[in-house]
Design an enzyme around this catalytic site. Sequence first.
Site, PDB file in Angstrom:
ATOM      1  N   HIS A  47     -31.362   2.218   1.839  1.00 55.89           N
ATOM      2  CA  HIS A  47     -32.087   1.369   0.878  1.00 55.89           C
ATOM      3  C   HIS A  47     -33.553   1.240   1.283  1.00 55.89           C
ATOM      4  O   HIS A  47     -33.925   0.384   2.084  1.00 55.89           O
ATOM      5  CB  HIS A  47     -31.429  -0.012   0.796  1.00 55.89           C
ATOM      6  CG  HIS A  47     -31.950  -0.858  -0.330  1.00 55.89           C
ATOM      7  ND1 HIS A  47     -31.134  -1.449  -1.280  1.00 55.89           N
ATOM      8  CD2 HIS A  47     -33.214  -1.204  -0.683  1.00 55.89           C
ATOM      9  CE1 HIS A  47     -31.868  -2.109  -2.149  1.00 55.89           C
ATOM     10  NE2 HIS A  47     -33.153  -1.994  -1.798  1.00 55.89           N
ATOM     11  N   HIS A  49     -37.568   1.892  -0.678  1.00 58.71           N
ATOM     12  CA  HIS A  49     -38.302   2.272  -1.893  1.00 58.71           C
ATOM     13  C   HIS A  49     -39.493   3.152  -1.526  1.00 58.71           C
ATOM     14  O   HIS A  49     -40.309   2.759  -0.689  1.00 58.71           O
ATOM     15  CB  HIS A  49     -38.809   1.019  -2.618  1.00 58.71           C
ATOM     16  CG  HIS A  49     -37.704   0.143  -3.123  1.00 58.71           C
ATOM     17  ND1 HIS A  49     -37.341   0.091  -4.460  1.00 58.71           N
ATOM     18  CD2 HIS A  49     -36.865  -0.697  -2.484  1.00 58.71           C
ATOM     19  CE1 HIS A  49     -36.331  -0.757  -4.613  1.00 58.71           C
ATOM     20  NE2 HIS A  49     -36.022  -1.250  -3.425  1.00 58.71           N
ATOM     21  N   HIS A 245     -29.181  -3.396  -7.276  1.00 56.75           N
ATOM     22  CA  HIS A 245     -29.738  -4.563  -6.587  1.00 56.75           C
ATOM     23  C   HIS A 245     -29.056  -5.800  -7.182  1.00 56.75           C
ATOM     24  O   HIS A 245     -29.210  -6.061  -8.387  1.00 56.75           O
ATOM     25  CB  HIS A 245     -31.237  -4.698  -6.863  1.00 56.75           C
ATOM     26  CG  HIS A 245     -32.121  -3.816  -6.051  1.00 56.75           C
ATOM     27  ND1 HIS A 245     -32.226  -2.477  -6.256  1.00 56.75           N
ATOM     28  CD2 HIS A 245     -32.970  -4.114  -5.029  1.00 56.75           C
ATOM     29  CE1 HIS A 245     -33.111  -1.971  -5.395  1.00 56.75           C
ATOM     30  NE2 HIS A 245     -33.571  -2.944  -4.638  1.00 56.75           N
ATOM     31  N   GLU A 248     -29.391 -10.617  -4.354  1.00 54.99           N
ATOM     32  CA  GLU A 248     -30.501 -10.719  -3.386  1.00 54.99           C
ATOM     33  C   GLU A 248     -31.114 -12.106  -3.556  1.00 54.99           C
ATOM     34  O   GLU A 248     -31.067 -12.938  -2.666  1.00 54.99           O
ATOM     35  CB  GLU A 248     -31.534  -9.620  -3.651  1.00 54.99           C
ATOM     36  CG  GLU A 248     -32.738  -9.668  -2.708  1.00 54.99           C
ATOM     37  CD  GLU A 248     -33.817  -8.652  -3.077  1.00 54.99           C
ATOM     38  OE1 GLU A 248     -33.755  -8.069  -4.183  1.00 54.99           O
ATOM     39  OE2 GLU A 248     -34.733  -8.445  -2.250  1.00 54.99           O
ATOM     40  N   HIS A 269     -28.559  -5.319  -1.153  1.00 58.07           N
ATOM     41  CA  HIS A 269     -28.638  -6.684  -0.595  1.00 58.07           C
ATOM     42  C   HIS A 269     -27.279  -7.398  -0.694  1.00 58.07           C
ATOM     43  O   HIS A 269     -26.509  -7.371   0.242  1.00 58.07           O
ATOM     44  CB  HIS A 269     -29.750  -7.517  -1.253  1.00 58.07           C
ATOM     45  CG  HIS A 269     -31.091  -6.857  -1.172  1.00 58.07           C
ATOM     46  ND1 HIS A 269     -31.883  -6.947  -0.052  1.00 58.07           N
ATOM     47  CD2 HIS A 269     -31.778  -6.071  -2.046  1.00 58.07           C
ATOM     48  CE1 HIS A 269     -33.009  -6.265  -0.258  1.00 58.07           C
ATOM     49  NE2 HIS A 269     -32.965  -5.717  -1.457  1.00 58.07           N
ATOM     50  N   ASP A 327     -36.166  -1.472   3.101  1.00 61.01           N
ATOM     51  CA  ASP A 327     -36.536  -1.871   1.738  1.00 61.01           C
ATOM     52  C   ASP A 327     -37.970  -1.455   1.381  1.00 61.01           C
ATOM     53  O   ASP A 327     -38.155  -0.514   0.628  1.00 61.01           O
ATOM     54  CB  ASP A 327     -36.325  -3.387   1.549  1.00 61.01           C
ATOM     55  CG  ASP A 327     -36.060  -3.779   0.111  1.00 61.01           C
ATOM     56  OD1 ASP A 327     -35.877  -2.881  -0.715  1.00 61.01           O
ATOM     57  OD2 ASP A 327     -36.029  -4.992  -0.178  1.00 61.01           O
TER      58      ASP A 327
HETATM   59 ZN   LIG Z   1     -34.768  -2.834  -2.830  1.00 63.06          ZN
END
Ligand SMILES: [Zn+2]
Length: 391
Positions: A47, A49, A245, A248, A269, A327
């Site tokens: 995970h 980005h 997602h 979270e 998450h 992340d």
């Molecule tokens: Zn993310």
Amino acid sequence: MYVIVRLAATGFCTPVVSSLCTGRLSLSTMAEHSEQIVFDKPKVELHVHLDGAIRVQTILDVAKRRNITLPADTASEMAQHIVVHQPATLTEFLDKFSKYMHVVAGDREAIKRIAYEFVEDKAKEGVIYVEVRYSPHLLANTEVDPIPWNQEEGDVSPDDVVHLVNQGLSEGERAFKIKARSILCCMRHMPSWSMDVVELCKKYSQEGVVAIDLAGDESRNCEANPGHRMAYEEALHCGIHRTVHAGEVGPASVVKEAVEVLKAERIGHGYRTLEDQTLYKKLLALKMHFEVCPVSSKLTSACNADFTKHPVITLMKDKANYSLNTDDPLIFNSTLHLDYSIAQKYMGFTEEEFKRLNICAAKSSFLPEDEKKELLHTLYEAYGMIKTTAF
Ligand SMILES: [Zn+2]
């Protein structure tokens, strides 16, 4: 746990973790921990980005080439505008992307470069397999409505973006001897883009795109935004892997929807799943994979700022299926080493647990079965978990 497997050449390289030289700056209050490498063994990251993992220097270089004015000229000054130091609101966090996305979006050379450099940075962290995610629409400047980041219309479509990222990743794989695959993100506030996203997943499934994701504001559920549900139904129908997602910042009901309606195979998450014990127990029994991001969860205010109260401690104690991930390392001024060192220092993680969670990550990766086996073999070997046999 020991396993008996046949020793074979695997195709995975085990890189030497030489340094933390990822082009990032020590600005965060947590930075002192990042100097510590607590798990100096091959890792799997699921995970992260792409647009949250760009080097600050690259943003400066591209801005200079494109004559784009930025609020700062040096990497350390520019980082001050981008990095989140203290727990922020979602709005503050999202605002960070608007500081630099207009620089790289719509620029072919920049898009390919960030993908290539991403692979280099992950190799330096000792990651041997990574799944990196991004929204093709947010890096495009044509065939996207609205055109993001106040860009003028250009000639880079979401399809071009995926092609460029694939090129950058595969060149990076060859140069740095690790494996990188990608996940394409739908955005919760843009349900009209989601069918495009699944079509791109299908088109590029033989070129490194392994799954679809849904990111963004969790208050926008799928009941009100059927575009996402339709895209995920198509993904399921076509054998495209699915992560979402959920949980979270949003409540456990978003996780429930991700699993029951969107047929998610992994949860991004998922911290707030713990607020619904029935759901949590069900997901434990299903061996659902949680993509946990400790540093991120503090700085986005998703979790209590006190790491000793983090939900991943419960996941660890329950021997759940989860991974540790960065992340958005650019925005958090972090590396994967920081997440691991925090897990060790504040959450009681041991070397054995680090090995176990990486094996969980490999098993829950979206690689085809034969490649997954190969990845697991590499980990077992590196972790001293192989018994050779006399056959
Ligand atoms: Zn993310």
